[in-house]
Design an enzyme around this catalytic site. Structure first.
Site, PDB file in Angstrom:
ATOM      1  CE1 TYR A  57      16.829  59.648  45.723  1.00  0.00           C
ATOM      2  CE2 TYR A  57      15.244  57.292  44.878  1.00  0.00           C
ATOM      3  CZ  TYR A  57      16.650  57.825  45.121  1.00  0.00           C
ATOM      4  OH  TYR A  57      18.211  57.139  44.507  1.00  0.00           O
ATOM      5  NE  ARG A 110      15.470  44.249  40.374  1.00  0.00           N
ATOM      6  CZ  ARG A 110      15.384  44.502  39.397  1.00  0.00           C
ATOM      7  NH1 ARG A 110      15.340  43.988  38.653  1.00  0.00           N
ATOM      8  NH2 ARG A 110      16.433  45.601  39.467  1.00  0.00           N
ATOM      9  NE  ARG A 125      22.361  51.251  47.353  1.00  0.00           N
ATOM     10  CZ  ARG A 125      23.431  50.329  46.564  1.00  0.00           C
ATOM     11  NH1 ARG A 125      24.843  50.220  46.489  1.00  0.00           N
ATOM     12  NH2 ARG A 125      22.716  49.518  46.094  1.00  0.00           N
ATOM     13  CG  PHE A 164      13.232  51.876  24.231  1.00  0.00           C
ATOM     14  CD1 PHE A 164      14.365  51.513  24.564  1.00  0.00           C
ATOM     15  CD2 PHE A 164      12.556  53.447  24.963  1.00  0.00           C
ATOM     16  CE1 PHE A 164      15.321  52.366  25.683  1.00  0.00           C
ATOM     17  CE2 PHE A 164      13.861  53.800  25.623  1.00  0.00           C
ATOM     18  CZ  PHE A 164      14.860  52.696  26.608  1.00  0.00           C
TER      19      PHE A 164
END
Length: 491
Positions: free
Chosen positions: A189, A236, A246, A310
């Site tokens: 997933y 978290r 969920r 980034f």
């Protein structure tokens, strides 16, 4: 942060206040996408792209600022990549959309992304990013203006991701199984929702020419970068996801018998189950940490500074977040976040592979320090943290220090004189120098045995020689004084 918040921080957390002031004063913004000279690459002069930048600010909690600082047209490209995947994720996350409607939406989203004028207003009213899909035509318009090489990557990754999301959503809707059962399912997933993002970014970096062409083929470490960030977010966001029904934590971890044998994931949030619930959190953190060294390997091969920033900033934030949630009962009751000053400090420090590696190491040490021997994961935590420590020592040994010259500003390497490894390095260096001299002697037709490298006198040897000379002079002086007193007593 308002003036009152800053004043409160000055009184209660003066060190953090100083850090934020340093960040505001010394952390310069690398790029202003609104500046006229940036319009050809940022697209700010187009109404549709300006709206896309606004959507990026609205939908991204952490990536917006670092995306804008990417070089050239890579910033605009990755902003659109993010919005496409955010739109897809908004449909997948929305539990109000029935499966028979969600399936065709998900499985054709890559086509809709390049269909001019396509929008969608079928999200539930409480879906936080629904407005992005209501105005999705601005994204499709900008996708049509992208370089074909970039567009091909974005559409391909979207296609792969949507199929994976659709499979998981259909399974949950038709079988009634709301949980991921195994760690293998969890990895799959996370691969679909984040690992593919890592692969797509690597392909975009290579397509831009800002990174090596071979980076796009480094699928394993690209996947690990994505999984580290995604799994950290899943840990978290425990409380928020529980409330929204969920469930992303795999039952193989939270349902273990040695954690108390939970039968429902919501039981972890009950105060009476706090101790065992923290063992489950520990198991989730261990699982996330196994991607840390791959992430460090990925960061180490990047060469463009804006690309490195980034990737590095979210990675160091993820490690700091894992340290924050580990053995922290508050994360079971609310979403916990890194304090602003800590985040600013991480941003300022995430500038090169060595410093980032040490940030990873520091987070791992704090996690290990909080680990309890009573935790069923104690040994696995120790091993996971040890692997990060080992990686850092192998790639960036701690006895090698980097010093900056106060005059020229140049950075040079210095060895720790109090570390035993320094002596080994010096002996190896001396041996290499001797071998080089002997090789040159052979090339010149000389006998290497007759040539010896001049011995370098150590500081200790010089000190000993000076002490011996002072002692000799002192003895001679005392002898002269004794002779004068003995043979010339009246004088």
């Amino acid at each position: 942060m308002g003036a009152l918040d800053m004043l409160t921080m000055l009184v209660l957390h003066p060190v953090e206040f100083r850090t934020l002031i340093q960040y505001k004063l010394y952390h310069e913004k690398k790029r202003d996408i609104t500046a006229q000279q940036e319009h050809p690459t940022s697209g700010w002069d187009r109404k549709s792209m300006r709206r896309c930048w606004e959507f990026l600010d609205m939908t991204s909690r952490s990536f917006s600022a670092v995306i804008k600082e990417l070089d050239g047209d890579l910033a605009r490209t990755i902003a659109l990549f993010y919005l496409v995947l955010r739109g897809l994720d908004t449909i997948e996350d929305d539990m109000t959309i029935p499966d028979e409607k969600k399936q065709p939406l998900l499985r054709t989203f890559h086509e809709k992304t390049v269909t001019p004028g396509w929008t969608f207003d079928g999200n539930g009213p409480d879906e936080k990013d629904r407005q992005l899909l209501v105005e999705y035509d601005v994204v499709t318009e900008e996708m049509g203006l992208l370089d074909p090489n970039y567009r091909e990557v974005i559409v391909d990754i979207c296609h792969k991701m949507e199929d994976g999301m659709a499979d998981f959503a259909h399974k949950a809707a038709t079988t009634g199984r709301i949980y991921l059962d195994t760690i293998e399912d969890y990895d799959l997933y996370c691969h679909y929702v984040a690992g593919l993002v890592g692969e797509g970014l690597s392909r975009l970096f290579s397509a831009s020419g800002k990174e090596a062409n071979w980076l796009q083929y480094q699928l394993e470490i690209s996947n690990s970068m994505g999984l580290l960030l995604q799994k950290t977010n899943i840990i978290r966001d425990f409380r928020e996801d529980i409330e929204e029904k969920r469930y992303f934590w795999p039952k193989e971890i939270w349902g273990r018998e040695d954690y108390g044998g939970f039968t429902e994931m919501a039981q972890l949030a009950q105060p009476e189950n706090e101790r065992n619930a923290l063992w489950a959190v520990s198991g989730m953190v261990v699982d996330a940490l196994r991607h840390a060294t791959d992430a460090l390997d990925y960061l180490r091969v990047l060469k463009n500074q804006s690309v490195f920033n980034f990737c590095a900033i979210p990675a160091t934030m993820a490690m700091a977040t894992l340290e924050l949630v580990f053995m922290n009962p508050e994360m079971l009751q609310r979403n916990v976040k890194i304090r602003k000053a800590a985040a600013a400090k991480l941003i300022m420090a995430s500038t090169n592979p060595r410093d980032v590696a040490y940030l990873f190491r520091d987070s791992a040490r704090k996690i290990h320090a909080k680990a309890s021997p009573a935790d069923p994961n104690f040994l696995r935590i120790s091993v996971a943290c040890g692997k990060i420590e080992q990686w850092c020592e192998r790639q960036f040994p701690s006895f090698v220090r980097m010093q900056q010259s106060g005059t020229s500003g140049d950075v040079y390497q210095m060895l720790d004189p109090f570390d035993a490894r320094t002596r080994i390095v010096e002996l190896d260096k001396k041996r290499e120098q001797q071998l080089a001299i002997e090789k040159r002697a052979l090339a010149a037709g000389l006998d290497p045995q007759q040539i010896r490298q001049p011995q370098q006198t150590s500081t200790m040897e010089i000190a000993g020689l000076v002490a011996a000379m002072v002692g000799f002079i002192l003895i001679i002086s005392l002898g002269v004084i004794w002779a004068v007193l003995k043979y010339f007593p009246d004088n």
